[in-house]
Design a protein around this motif. Structure first.
Motif, mmCIF file in Angstrom:
data_model
loop_
_atom_site.group_PDB
_atom_site.id
_atom_site.type_symbol
_atom_site.label_atom_id
_atom_site.label_comp_id
_atom_site.label_asym_id
_atom_site.label_seq_id
_atom_site.Cartn_x
_atom_site.Cartn_y
_atom_site.Cartn_z
ATOM 1 N N SER A 1 0.817 -1.216 0.000
ATOM 2 C CA SER A 1 0.000 0.000 0.000
ATOM 3 C C SER A 1 0.850 1.266 0.000
ATOM 4 C CB SER A 1 -0.934 0.014 1.217
ATOM 5 O OG SER A 1 -0.185 0.203 2.406
ATOM 6 N N ARG A 2 2.143 1.110 0.234
ATOM 7 C CA ARG A 2 3.039 2.268 0.245
ATOM 8 C C ARG A 2 3.610 2.484 -1.151
ATOM 9 N NH1 ARG A 2 5.715 3.270 5.838
ATOM 10 N NH2 ARG A 2 4.199 2.248 7.162
ATOM 11 N N SER A 3 3.546 3.707 -1.589
ATOM 12 C CA SER A 3 4.175 4.029 -2.866
ATOM 13 C C SER A 3 5.675 4.066 -2.656
ATOM 14 C CB SER A 3 3.689 5.380 -3.368
ATOM 15 O OG SER A 3 2.313 5.334 -3.602
ATOM 16 N N GLY A 4 6.381 3.758 -3.687
ATOM 17 C CA GLY A 4 7.836 3.779 -3.597
ATOM 18 C C GLY A 4 8.438 3.964 -4.964
ATOM 19 N N LEU A 5 9.514 3.291 -5.220
ATOM 20 C CA LEU A 5 10.218 3.395 -6.482
ATOM 21 C C LEU A 5 10.234 2.026 -7.145
ATOM 22 C CD1 LEU A 5 13.192 5.522 -5.123
ATOM 23 C CD2 LEU A 5 11.169 6.352 -6.341
ATOM 24 N N SER A 6 10.380 2.027 -8.470
ATOM 25 C CA SER A 6 10.359 0.772 -9.208
ATOM 26 C C SER A 6 11.396 0.809 -10.321
ATOM 27 C CB SER A 6 8.973 0.532 -9.806
ATOM 28 O OG SER A 6 8.988 -0.607 -10.636
ATOM 29 N N THR A 7 12.130 -0.280 -10.453
ATOM 30 C CA THR A 7 13.110 -0.363 -11.535
ATOM 31 C C THR A 7 12.452 -0.667 -12.880
ATOM 32 O OG1 THR A 7 13.599 -2.680 -11.053
ATOM 33 C CG2 THR A 7 15.021 -1.006 -10.011
ATOM 34 N N SER A 8 11.143 -0.845 -12.897
ATOM 35 C CA SER A 8 10.462 -0.956 -14.189
ATOM 36 C C SER A 8 10.213 0.440 -14.768
ATOM 37 C CB SER A 8 9.144 -1.722 -14.062
ATOM 38 O OG SER A 8 8.210 -0.981 -13.313
ATOM 39 N N GLU A 9 10.312 1.459 -13.928
ATOM 40 C CA GLU A 9 10.126 2.846 -14.377
ATOM 41 C C GLU A 9 11.447 3.600 -14.441
ATOM 42 O OE1 GLU A 9 7.219 4.525 -11.743
ATOM 43 O OE2 GLU A 9 5.810 2.904 -12.145
#
Length: 160
Positions: free
Chosen positions: A135-143
């Motif tokens: 439920s927490r937004s974070g960072l993604s290596t797909s972006e």
């Protein structure tokens, strides 16, 4: 460059980092990861962060041979400004088994100082294993690339 969602998500964490910047001898981040990732993506992220001037608590270098692992992790959690959780397929498997990564995650979830970094998986898979972390937004290596993720974390935690 942060997305609007990342700005909303990371602003409270930045405010906590600034408040905690006066506490001496804190590491910038505590890196929670799956044991299987310690020589792969966790090591890569650790090295990228340190190359950007971020001090990282990383079990591979901070737990000395013969030391009680859980107690050292406990100390590392206390002595870190924020926690980052490297969410990989290996971590998702480890969380199901309720091992050490699960204990680290539980401690990090209790504080408002946590940034998930999703790598080689997605938030849907994370929510299946940990709805609270998912439920927490974070960072993604797909972006973003791992280099860009490390740069965003560095900007977030380094207080001038």
């Amino acid at each position: 460059m942060y997305t609007p969602t990342e700005v909303r998500t990371l602003t409270p964490i930045r405010e906590n980092v600034e408040r905690r910047s006066t506490i001496p001898e804190l590491r910038d981040v505590f890196l929670c990861h799956a044991w299987d990732d310690r020589k792969g993506p966790a090591k890569e992220l650790h090295d990228l962060l340190e190359s950007k001037g971020v001090s990282v608590w990383f079990s591979e270098k901070d737990v000395l041979l013969g030391s009680p692992l859980l107690r050292e992790i406990d100390k590392g959690l206390v002595k870190s400004r924020i926690g980052i959780v490297l969410v990989t397929p290996s971590l998702l498997q480890r969380l199901k088994g309720e091992g050490i990564a699960d204990k680290e995650l539980s401690a990090l979830l209790a504080r408002d100082l946590l940034v998930p970094i999703v790598h080689n998986t997605n938030y849907e898979a994370l929510r299946e294993v940990s709805p609270l972390l998912g439920s927490r937004s974070g960072l993604s290596t797909s972006e973003d690339t791992m280099v860009e993720v490390a740069a965003k974390i560095a900007e977030l935690v380094i207080v001038l």
